[in-house]
Design a protein around this motif. Structure first.
Motif, PDB file in Angstrom:
ATOM      1  N   MET A   1      46.806  53.652  22.662  1.00  0.00           N
ATOM      2  CA  MET A   1      45.478  53.744  23.282  1.00  0.00           C
ATOM      3  C   MET A   1      45.039  52.393  23.858  1.00  0.00           C
ATOM      4  SD  MET A   1      43.101  55.766  24.090  1.00  0.00           S
ATOM      5  CE  MET A   1      41.410  55.743  24.635  1.00  0.00           C
ATOM      6  N   LEU A   2      45.305  51.308  23.133  1.00  0.00           N
ATOM      7  CA  LEU A   2      44.948  49.985  23.618  1.00  0.00           C
ATOM      8  C   LEU A   2      45.704  49.644  24.901  1.00  0.00           C
ATOM      9  CD1 LEU A   2      44.743  47.898  20.310  1.00  0.00           C
ATOM     10  CD2 LEU A   2      42.852  48.671  21.757  1.00  0.00           C
ATOM     11  N   ALA A   3      46.969  50.082  24.969  1.00  0.00           N
ATOM     12  CA  ALA A   3      47.759  49.828  26.176  1.00  0.00           C
ATOM     13  C   ALA A   3      47.151  50.553  27.377  1.00  0.00           C
ATOM     14  CB  ALA A   3      49.201  50.267  25.959  1.00  0.00           C
ATOM     15  N   VAL A   4      46.667  51.780  27.152  1.00  0.00           N
ATOM     16  CA  VAL A   4      46.035  52.547  28.229  1.00  0.00           C
ATOM     17  C   VAL A   4      44.763  51.848  28.704  1.00  0.00           C
ATOM     18  CG1 VAL A   4      44.870  54.715  28.789  1.00  0.00           C
ATOM     19  CG2 VAL A   4      47.012  54.753  27.509  1.00  0.00           C
ATOM     20  N   LEU A   5      43.941  51.375  27.767  1.00  0.00           N
ATOM     21  CA  LEU A   5      42.715  50.668  28.130  1.00  0.00           C
ATOM     22  C   LEU A   5      43.036  49.380  28.887  1.00  0.00           C
ATOM     23  CD1 LEU A   5      40.578  51.107  24.870  1.00  0.00           C
ATOM     24  CD2 LEU A   5      40.294  52.285  27.068  1.00  0.00           C
ATOM     25  N   PHE A   6      44.087  48.684  28.466  1.00  0.00           N
ATOM     26  CA  PHE A   6      44.517  47.474  29.161  1.00  0.00           C
ATOM     27  C   PHE A   6      44.930  47.806  30.595  1.00  0.00           C
ATOM     28  CE2 PHE A   6      47.989  44.361  30.137  1.00  0.00           C
ATOM     29  CZ  PHE A   6      47.174  43.249  30.268  1.00  0.00           C
ATOM     30  N   GLY A   7      45.604  48.945  30.766  1.00  0.00           N
ATOM     31  CA  GLY A   7      46.003  49.378  32.101  1.00  0.00           C
ATOM     32  C   GLY A   7      44.808  49.677  32.988  1.00  0.00           C
ATOM     33  N   VAL A   8      43.774  50.296  32.413  1.00  0.00           N
ATOM     34  CA  VAL A   8      42.557  50.579  33.177  1.00  0.00           C
ATOM     35  C   VAL A   8      41.895  49.278  33.624  1.00  0.00           C
ATOM     36  CG1 VAL A   8      40.234  51.573  33.064  1.00  0.00           C
ATOM     37  CG2 VAL A   8      42.155  52.799  32.047  1.00  0.00           C
ATOM     38  N   LEU A   9      41.822  48.304  32.720  1.00  0.00           N
ATOM     39  CA  LEU A   9      41.229  47.004  33.060  1.00  0.00           C
ATOM     40  C   LEU A   9      42.048  46.291  34.138  1.00  0.00           C
ATOM     41  CD1 LEU A   9      40.209  45.705  29.511  1.00  0.00           C
ATOM     42  CD2 LEU A   9      38.690  46.508  31.325  1.00  0.00           C
ATOM     43  N   ALA A  10      43.373  46.371  34.023  1.00  0.00           N
ATOM     44  CA  ALA A  10      44.240  45.739  35.030  1.00  0.00           C
ATOM     45  C   ALA A  10      44.034  46.388  36.391  1.00  0.00           C
ATOM     46  CB  ALA A  10      45.699  45.839  34.596  1.00  0.00           C
ATOM     47  N   GLY A  11      43.910  47.707  36.407  1.00  0.00           N
ATOM     48  CA  GLY A  11      43.660  48.399  37.669  1.00  0.00           C
ATOM     49  C   GLY A  11      42.301  48.064  38.247  1.00  0.00           C
ATOM     50  N   ALA A  12      41.330  47.794  37.370  1.00  0.00           N
ATOM     51  CA  ALA A  12      39.964  47.533  37.820  1.00  0.00           C
ATOM     52  C   ALA A  12      39.839  46.233  38.605  1.00  0.00           C
ATOM     53  CB  ALA A  12      39.019  47.508  36.623  1.00  0.00           C
ATOM     54  N   ILE A  13      40.751  45.290  38.381  1.00  0.00           N
ATOM     55  CA  ILE A  13      40.641  44.018  39.113  1.00  0.00           C
ATOM     56  C   ILE A  13      41.333  44.082  40.475  1.00  0.00           C
ATOM     57  CG2 ILE A  13      40.507  42.710  36.957  1.00  0.00           C
ATOM     58  CD1 ILE A  13      43.356  41.780  37.399  1.00  0.00           C
ATOM     59  N   MET A  14      42.073  45.150  40.741  1.00  0.00           N
ATOM     60  CA  MET A  14      42.795  45.243  42.011  1.00  0.00           C
ATOM     61  C   MET A  14      41.875  45.293  43.231  1.00  0.00           C
ATOM     62  SD  MET A  14      45.874  47.812  40.811  1.00  0.00           S
ATOM     63  CE  MET A  14      46.642  47.919  42.424  1.00  0.00           C
ATOM     64  N   PRO A  15      40.780  46.091  43.215  1.00  0.00           N
ATOM     65  CA  PRO A  15      39.896  46.085  44.394  1.00  0.00           C
ATOM     66  C   PRO A  15      39.249  44.728  44.645  1.00  0.00           C
ATOM     67  CG  PRO A  15      39.488  48.007  43.018  1.00  0.00           C
ATOM     68  CD  PRO A  15      40.360  47.093  42.222  1.00  0.00           C
ATOM     69  N   PHE A  16      39.016  43.961  43.567  1.00  0.00           N
ATOM     70  CA  PHE A  16      38.454  42.628  43.745  1.00  0.00           C
ATOM     71  C   PHE A  16      39.444  41.729  44.492  1.00  0.00           C
ATOM     72  CE2 PHE A  16      36.159  44.354  40.125  1.00  0.00           C
ATOM     73  CZ  PHE A  16      34.841  44.038  40.449  1.00  0.00           C
ATOM     74  N   GLN A  17      40.740  41.926  44.210  1.00  0.00           N
ATOM     75  CA  GLN A  17      41.755  41.157  44.939  1.00  0.00           C
ATOM     76  C   GLN A  17      41.703  41.484  46.424  1.00  0.00           C
ATOM     77  OE1 GLN A  17      45.831  42.288  44.348  1.00  0.00           O
ATOM     78  NE2 GLN A  17      46.627  40.277  44.921  1.00  0.00           N
ATOM     79  N   THR A  18      41.493  42.759  46.752  1.00  0.00           N
ATOM     80  CA  THR A  18      41.404  43.153  48.156  1.00  0.00           C
ATOM     81  C   THR A  18      40.238  42.460  48.846  1.00  0.00           C
ATOM     82  OG1 THR A  18      42.355  45.337  47.657  1.00  0.00           O
ATOM     83  CG2 THR A  18      41.148  45.112  49.726  1.00  0.00           C
ATOM     84  N   SER A  19      39.079  42.430  48.183  1.00  0.00           N
ATOM     85  CA  SER A  19      37.898  41.775  48.759  1.00  0.00           C
ATOM     86  C   SER A  19      38.128  40.273  48.915  1.00  0.00           C
ATOM     87  CB  SER A  19      36.673  42.029  47.871  1.00  0.00           C
ATOM     88  OG  SER A  19      36.357  43.399  47.804  1.00  0.00           O
ATOM     89  N   VAL A  20      38.727  39.653  47.905  1.00  0.00           N
ATOM     90  CA  VAL A  20      38.981  38.214  47.937  1.00  0.00           C
ATOM     91  C   VAL A  20      39.962  37.870  49.062  1.00  0.00           C
ATOM     92  CG1 VAL A  20      40.044  36.295  46.680  1.00  0.00           C
ATOM     93  CG2 VAL A  20      38.435  37.810  45.507  1.00  0.00           C
ATOM     94  N   ASN A  21      41.067  38.622  49.152  1.00  0.00           N
ATOM     95  CA  ASN A  21      42.070  38.333  50.181  1.00  0.00           C
ATOM     96  C   ASN A  21      41.539  38.612  51.585  1.00  0.00           C
ATOM     97  OD1 ASN A  21      43.952  37.452  48.352  1.00  0.00           O
ATOM     98  ND2 ASN A  21      45.094  39.363  48.281  1.00  0.00           N
ATOM     99  N   ASN A  22      40.650  39.594  51.698  1.00  0.00           N
ATOM    100  CA  ASN A  22      40.055  39.870  53.000  1.00  0.00           C
ATOM    101  C   ASN A  22      39.182  38.696  53.456  1.00  0.00           C
ATOM    102  OD1 ASN A  22      39.337  41.767  55.249  1.00  0.00           O
ATOM    103  ND2 ASN A  22      37.308  41.557  54.351  1.00  0.00           N
ATOM    104  N   ARG A  23      38.462  38.102  52.483  1.00  0.00           N
ATOM    105  CA  ARG A  23      37.649  36.923  52.823  1.00  0.00           C
ATOM    106  C   ARG A  23      38.546  35.737  53.205  1.00  0.00           C
ATOM    107  NH1 ARG A  23      35.678  33.388  54.575  1.00  0.00           N
ATOM    108  NH2 ARG A  23      33.608  32.432  54.310  1.00  0.00           N
ATOM    109  N   LEU A  24      39.667  35.587  52.507  1.00  0.00           N
ATOM    110  CA  LEU A  24      40.615  34.532  52.850  1.00  0.00           C
ATOM    111  C   LEU A  24      41.181  34.762  54.248  1.00  0.00           C
ATOM    112  CD1 LEU A  24      42.263  32.029  52.009  1.00  0.00           C
ATOM    113  CD2 LEU A  24      43.940  33.588  50.981  1.00  0.00           C
ATOM    114  N   ARG A  25      41.478  36.024  54.566  1.00  0.00           N
ATOM    115  CA  ARG A  25      42.002  36.345  55.905  1.00  0.00           C
ATOM    116  C   ARG A  25      40.989  35.979  56.990  1.00  0.00           C
ATOM    117  NH1 ARG A  25      41.027  39.594  59.610  1.00  0.00           N
ATOM    118  NH2 ARG A  25      39.464  40.676  58.369  1.00  0.00           N
ATOM    119  N   GLN A  26      39.709  36.213  56.734  1.00  0.00           N
ATOM    120  CA  GLN A  26      38.681  35.835  57.715  1.00  0.00           C
ATOM    121  C   GLN A  26      38.688  34.334  57.978  1.00  0.00           C
ATOM    122  OE1 GLN A  26      34.787  37.340  56.635  1.00  0.00           O
ATOM    123  NE2 GLN A  26      35.637  39.272  55.944  1.00  0.00           N
TER     124      GLN A  26
END
Length: 307
Positions: A1-26
């Motif tokens: 169960m802890l591994a599943v929760l860790f996976g959810v948290l890891a997935g949750a930071i992915m959209p933030f990477q998209t926003s950050v990299n988009n700002r870097l691209r600008q």
């Protein structure tokens, strides 16, 4: 169960990477250059992490002697996904650029779990798992608003000429799921998921550097956005390194298919939060009840696949 929760948290930071990299691209102007900088930052962060955890700033590549060649392809698969997004977006639109790779991830995740491809933990392909995967896909469609009248109209008006691009989008997702299995096995061989992530990022950084040379992309400075550059635009590589480490860690424990869908759940949750609150300079968007119901369906699908 802890591994599943860790996976959810890891997935949750992915959209933030998209926003950050988009700002870097600008700021830097060129998408490939922004990707290279992001990968380079991620590589250096993983070098430091490897040094701290193992006492040396390099992976134990001696352990890979006699192993198959494909254990080093995780970084290349990541570059395919990264470059694919750049190519796919202007041809099929934002919604399909999200959904097509998700479809490929789910399909390939089930294939890998069923066959044990790349030495991934095997799980039988039961009706419950198939229905769970279908639920995750339908929930994802709802979560990104694909069932809205506007998006349905856009999809219908695009014609049959883009079906090859749509197929490419699915293949992109299959590459991402394969990357989870490859990096997971490499982490087992090296005895460290951090070192596996370092190898993956180093390969990806090298591939992107070669692409920059081939395309003759020029350095244009970091003031292309015409405004003050925020400090957080440099952390996309750290976020990406964390995600790759997470996949290398979780894949051998809960399997590729489950890793893919639980991280997908986290990604969808965070994406809606970014839209709702306009985080990291993103435009605020109204969240519809269908999107929230889509999240519930995704959670149900994840539960069915995990069971």
């Amino acid at each position: 169960m802890l591994a599943v929760l860790f996976g959810v948290l890891a997935g949750a930071i992915m959209p933030f990477q998209t926003s950050v990299n988009n700002r870097l691209r600008q700021s830097v102007g060129a998408p490939l250059l922004a990707s290279f900088i992001s990968f380079l930052v991620g590589t250096f962060s993983l070098l430091v992490a490897t040094w701290i955890t193992s006492g040396h700033p390099y992976p134990a590549l001696g352990n890979t002697t006699g192993q198959p060649w494909w254990i080093f392809t995780g970084g290349m698969l990541g570059v395919v996904l990264l470059t694919g997004n750049i190519l796919l977006f202007p041809r099929v639109g934002s919604v399909q650029t999200v959904i097509l790779p998700i479809s490929g991830q789910i399909i390939m995740g089930l294939i890998i779990d069923t066959t044990g491809l790349a030495h991934s933990p095997q799980a039988p392909l039961t009706l419950v798992r198939v229905l769970g995967a279908a639920a995750v896909l339908v929930g994802s469609l709802a979560a990104v608003g694909v069932f809205s009248k506007k998006n349905i109209g856009q999809t219908q008006s695009q014609g049959a000429s883009i079906w090859l691009w749509r197929l490419f989008g699915v293949v992109m997702g299959m590459c991402q799921a394969t990357q989870v299995a490859v990096n997971g096995y490499l982490g087992t061989v090296l005895g460290s998921p951090i070192e596996s992530a370092l190898v993956s990022f180093a390969v990806g950084t090298t591939a992107l550097f070669i692409l920059l040379l081939v395309t003759r992309t020029k350095w244009r400075g970091i003031n292309g956005a015409g405004q003050k550059n925020p400090w957080w635009m440099w952390i996309g590589g750290v976020i990406g390194a964390t995600v790759i480490f997470s996949t290398a860690y979780l894949g051998p424990i809960i399997g590729t298919g489950v890793t893919v869908v639980v991280m997908l759940l986290g990604m969808m949750l965070a994406s809606l939060m970014i839209d709702a609150f306009g985080i990291l300079g993103s435009p605020r968007r109204h969240i519809h009840i269908a999107q929230l119901l889509g999240l519930v369906v995704i959670i149900l699908g994840v539960t069915m696949i995990r069971i």
